[in-house]
Scaffold this active site. Sequence first.
Site, PDB file in Angstrom:
ATOM      1  N   THR A   1       0.817  -1.223   0.000  1.00  0.00           N
ATOM      2  CA  THR A   1       0.000   0.000   0.000  1.00  0.00           C
ATOM      3  C   THR A   1       0.849   1.270   0.000  1.00  0.00           C
ATOM      4  OG1 THR A   1      -0.060  -0.191   2.396  1.00  0.00           O
ATOM      5  CG2 THR A   1      -1.966  -1.065   1.196  1.00  0.00           C
TER       6      THR A   1
ATOM      7  N   VAL B   1       6.403   2.895  -2.688  1.00  0.00           N
ATOM      8  CA  VAL B   1       7.244   1.965  -3.456  1.00  0.00           C
ATOM      9  C   VAL B   1       6.452   0.710  -3.824  1.00  0.00           C
ATOM     10  CG1 VAL B   1       9.301   0.494  -3.376  1.00  0.00           C
ATOM     11  CG2 VAL B   1       9.397   2.815  -2.455  1.00  0.00           C
TER      12      VAL B   1
ATOM     13  N   SER C   1      -4.240  -1.911   6.850  1.00  0.00           N
ATOM     14  CA  SER C   1      -4.668  -2.048   5.450  1.00  0.00           C
ATOM     15  C   SER C   1      -5.416  -3.348   5.169  1.00  0.00           C
ATOM     16  CB  SER C   1      -3.446  -1.983   4.525  1.00  0.00           C
ATOM     17  OG  SER C   1      -2.750  -0.798   4.734  1.00  0.00           O
TER      18      SER C   1
ATOM     19  N   ARG D   1      21.762  -4.105   4.105  1.00  0.00           N
ATOM     20  CA  ARG D   1      22.692  -3.633   3.061  1.00  0.00           C
ATOM     21  C   ARG D   1      24.163  -3.778   3.429  1.00  0.00           C
ATOM     22  NH1 ARG D   1      19.454   1.915   1.966  1.00  0.00           N
ATOM     23  NH2 ARG D   1      17.629   1.040   0.904  1.00  0.00           N
TER      24      ARG D   1
ATOM     25  N   CYS E   1      18.081   4.748  -2.839  1.00  0.00           N
ATOM     26  CA  CYS E   1      17.704   5.330  -4.134  1.00  0.00           C
ATOM     27  C   CYS E   1      18.776   6.259  -4.718  1.00  0.00           C
ATOM     28  CB  CYS E   1      16.372   6.073  -3.997  1.00  0.00           C
ATOM     29  SG  CYS E   1      16.216   7.022  -2.481  1.00  0.00           S
TER      30      CYS E   1
ATOM     31  N   GLN F   1      16.682  15.743  -3.334  1.00  0.00           N
ATOM     32  CA  GLN F   1      15.819  14.563  -3.253  1.00  0.00           C
ATOM     33  C   GLN F   1      14.345  14.934  -3.031  1.00  0.00           C
ATOM     34  OE1 GLN F   1      19.411  12.251  -0.964  1.00  0.00           O
ATOM     35  NE2 GLN F   1      17.434  11.245  -0.845  1.00  0.00           N
TER      36      GLN F   1
ATOM     37  N   HIS G   1      14.781  12.185  -8.014  1.00  0.00           N
ATOM     38  CA  HIS G   1      15.963  12.666  -7.294  1.00  0.00           C
ATOM     39  C   HIS G   1      17.001  13.162  -8.314  1.00  0.00           C
ATOM     40  CE1 HIS G   1      14.282  11.107  -3.715  1.00  0.00           C
ATOM     41  NE2 HIS G   1      15.133  10.168  -3.400  1.00  0.00           N
TER      42      HIS G   1
ATOM     43  N   ASN H   1      13.025   8.165  -8.284  1.00  0.00           N
ATOM     44  CA  ASN H   1      13.415   7.467  -7.051  1.00  0.00           C
ATOM     45  C   ASN H   1      12.523   6.286  -6.727  1.00  0.00           C
ATOM     46  OD1 ASN H   1      11.728   9.940  -6.611  1.00  0.00           O
ATOM     47  ND2 ASN H   1      11.463   9.033  -4.590  1.00  0.00           N
TER      48      ASN H   1
HETATM   49  N1  LIG Z   1      10.348   6.135  -1.351  1.00  0.00           N
HETATM   50  C1  LIG Z   1      11.516   5.910  -1.937  1.00  0.00           C
HETATM   51  O1  LIG Z   1      11.970   6.655  -2.844  1.00  0.00           O
HETATM   52  C2  LIG Z   1      12.321   4.718  -1.530  1.00  0.00           C
HETATM   53  C3  LIG Z   1      13.413   4.375  -2.303  1.00  0.00           C
HETATM   54  C4  LIG Z   1      14.168   3.278  -1.940  1.00  0.00           C
HETATM   55  C5  LIG Z   1      13.831   2.565  -0.830  1.00  0.00           C
HETATM   56  N2  LIG Z   1      12.761   2.915  -0.085  1.00  0.00           N
HETATM   57  C6  LIG Z   1      12.454   2.105   1.090  1.00  0.00           C
HETATM   58  O2  LIG Z   1      11.240   1.375   0.864  1.00  0.00           O
HETATM   59  C7  LIG Z   1      10.535   1.225   2.096  1.00  0.00           C
HETATM   60  C8  LIG Z   1       9.125   1.735   1.959  1.00  0.00           C
HETATM   61  O3  LIG Z   1       9.136   3.049   1.508  1.00  0.00           O
HETATM   62  P1  LIG Z   1       7.850   3.798   0.971  1.00  0.00           P
HETATM   63  O4  LIG Z   1       8.397   5.064   0.452  1.00  0.00           O
HETATM   64  O5  LIG Z   1       7.010   2.950   0.084  1.00  0.00           O
HETATM   65  O6  LIG Z   1       7.040   4.069   2.343  1.00  0.00           O
HETATM   66  P2  LIG Z   1       5.464   4.253   2.604  1.00  0.00           P
HETATM   67  O7  LIG Z   1       4.808   4.928   1.459  1.00  0.00           O
HETATM   68  O8  LIG Z   1       5.381   4.900   3.946  1.00  0.00           O
HETATM   69  O9  LIG Z   1       4.894   2.772   2.698  1.00  0.00           O
HETATM   70  C9  LIG Z   1       5.192   1.927   3.777  1.00  0.00           C
HETATM   71  C10 LIG Z   1       4.551   0.569   3.565  1.00  0.00           C
HETATM   72  O10 LIG Z   1       4.954  -0.280   4.631  1.00  0.00           O
HETATM   73  C11 LIG Z   1       3.811  -0.834   5.260  1.00  0.00           C
HETATM   74  N3  LIG Z   1       4.075  -1.026   6.694  1.00  0.00           N
HETATM   75  C12 LIG Z   1       4.420  -0.074   7.594  1.00  0.00           C
HETATM   76  N4  LIG Z   1       4.528  -0.628   8.820  1.00  0.00           N
HETATM   77  C13 LIG Z   1       4.261  -1.946   8.679  1.00  0.00           C
HETATM   78  C14 LIG Z   1       4.214  -3.054   9.575  1.00  0.00           C
HETATM   79  N5  LIG Z   1       4.482  -2.923  10.885  1.00  0.00           N
HETATM   80  N6  LIG Z   1       3.893  -4.279   9.082  1.00  0.00           N
HETATM   81  C15 LIG Z   1       3.619  -4.434   7.771  1.00  0.00           C
HETATM   82  N7  LIG Z   1       3.645  -3.431   6.875  1.00  0.00           N
HETATM   83  C16 LIG Z   1       3.975  -2.201   7.320  1.00  0.00           C
HETATM   84  C17 LIG Z   1       2.722   0.193   5.041  1.00  0.00           C
HETATM   85  O11 LIG Z   1       1.486  -0.445   5.214  1.00  0.00           O
HETATM   86  P3  LIG Z   1       0.167   0.366   5.751  1.00  0.00           P
HETATM   87  O12 LIG Z   1      -0.358   1.099   4.554  1.00  0.00           O
HETATM   88  O13 LIG Z   1      -0.715  -0.741   6.194  1.00  0.00           O
HETATM   89  O14 LIG Z   1       0.647   1.259   6.843  1.00  0.00           O
HETATM   90  C18 LIG Z   1       3.024   0.603   3.594  1.00  0.00           C
HETATM   91  O15 LIG Z   1       2.526  -0.380   2.714  1.00  0.00           O
HETATM   92  C19 LIG Z   1      11.397   1.915   3.144  1.00  0.00           C
HETATM   93  O16 LIG Z   1      12.251   0.960   3.727  1.00  0.00           O
HETATM   94  C20 LIG Z   1      12.203   2.911   2.349  1.00  0.00           C
HETATM   95  O17 LIG Z   1      13.423   3.251   2.971  1.00  0.00           O
HETATM   96  C21 LIG Z   1      11.980   3.976  -0.415  1.00  0.00           C
END
Ligand SMILES: NC(=O)c1ccc[n+]([C@@H]2O[C@H](COP(=O)([O-])OP(=O)(O)OC[C@H]3O[C@@H](n4cnc5c(N)ncnc54)[C@H](OP(=O)(O)O)[C@@H]3O)[C@@H](O)[C@H]2O)c1
Length: 352
Positions: free
Chosen positions: A12, A15, A41, A100, A131, A158, A246, A319
């Site tokens: 959800t 990413v 969710s 990592r 990223c 970023q 980014h 990103n």
């Molecule tokens: N955004 C970027 O550009 C980017 C790039 C590279 C890597 N990342 C990495 O990818 C990861 C996610 O990033 P995002 O940007 O997609 O964040 P996000 O939009 O905040 O999404 C977080 C996701 O994790 C789920 N989640 C949170 N807590 C949880 C739990 N306790 N158990 C199960 N699911 C849980 C959330 O589910 P709910 O909806 O149910 O809360 C949501 O689906 C992070 O580790 C981030 O560092 C992000």
Amino acid sequence: MSGFKVAILGATGAVGREMMRVLEERDFPVDELVPLASARSEGEKLEFGDGEVTVHEVSAKAFAGCDLALFSAGAQVSRQWAPVAAAQGVYVIDNSSAFRGEPDIPLVVPEVNPETVPLAEKRRIIANPNCSTIQMVVALKPLHDAATLRRIVVSTYQAVSGKGQKGIDELEKQISDLMNCRESTNSAFVHRIAFNVIPHIDDFADDGSGYTKEEMKMVNETRRIMSIPDLPVSATCVRIPLFFGHSEAVNAAFEKPLSPDEARTLLKRAPGIKVLDDPANNIYPMPMLASGDTAVHVGRIRTDRSQKNGLDMFICADNLRKGAALNAVQIAELLVEKGMVRGCGDGCGCRH
Ligand SMILES: NC(=O)c1ccc[n+]([C@@H]2O[C@H](COP(=O)([O-])OP(=O)(O)OC[C@H]3O[C@@H](n4cnc5c(N)ncnc54)[C@H](OP(=O)(O)O)[C@@H]3O)[C@@H](O)[C@H]2O)c1
């Protein structure tokens, strides 16, 4: 070969949703998609393929029969659930920073170090880099192969989506509040991001160096992916009020001379790169152009006259795509290519 049963933990999120789009766009053979997230969710419907899939709260049994799991739910969640999924024979591709730095878990950018993927056979976990690191190493690898990198100085610009959905929501709300003469509040970022620039991403490192953890990720991950353990790298990571994409101003020094023309030729031939470099016609990389694209855009390539064998360049990428979802799906494709996962067609995850 038939298709695969693929779980997405964090489906959800910013990413996770992009991962679903990229799987579809690249025709990755998904027989069954298992979208997982937190209890918040449970039951949510997401579009995938011609239909909808239902999100469930992550649990050990949710990984049963899966061939692959793409994780993007933060480091803490990855630390808890990646070993659980891997113990069931599932290959986990993890977007968080959790693994990592672990020497027996490969940290992979397919254009740069695909040969490290088989290292994952032991623990069945592969780490997707940060990223900002991904887009920089994609651009620097062909130049390093030709002229040998000696030092990197990078400043990033970023987008707020790097902070996930809450980053996107916060910028949107702050712009709306300020444009309507309302007070703005902040929680995703430590200061107001709308109409501002914040030179602070992730926490400050505990070692008193003054660098942030995001900056140190760029240092350590670049060294590891490029296999240059002592490469001097200095990074300044900055959050800007932009939704997607980014950018990076990179200054690189090499052992051997490399002209901007030679660099452009090498980059044009390299996988995953678009060279946009015609300043006379105002053509150069911008996040506006890179956002939604799969390629890393490189331009403004010029000789750094302040040092020997130096080049300056500007690099942009999406990103959420090359910085996260696309890189993860490319790793999944490598696992398939190398025969490390083989769907048997009944979604039982048996890897016949
Ligand atoms: N955004 C970027 O550009 C980017 C790039 C590279 C890597 N990342 C990495 O990818 C990861 C996610 O990033 P995002 O940007 O997609 O964040 P996000 O939009 O905040 O999404 C977080 C996701 O994790 C789920 N989640 C949170 N807590 C949880 C739990 N306790 N158990 C199960 N699911 C849980 C959330 O589910 P709910 O909806 O149910 O809360 C949501 O689906 C992070 O580790 C981030 O560092 C992000």
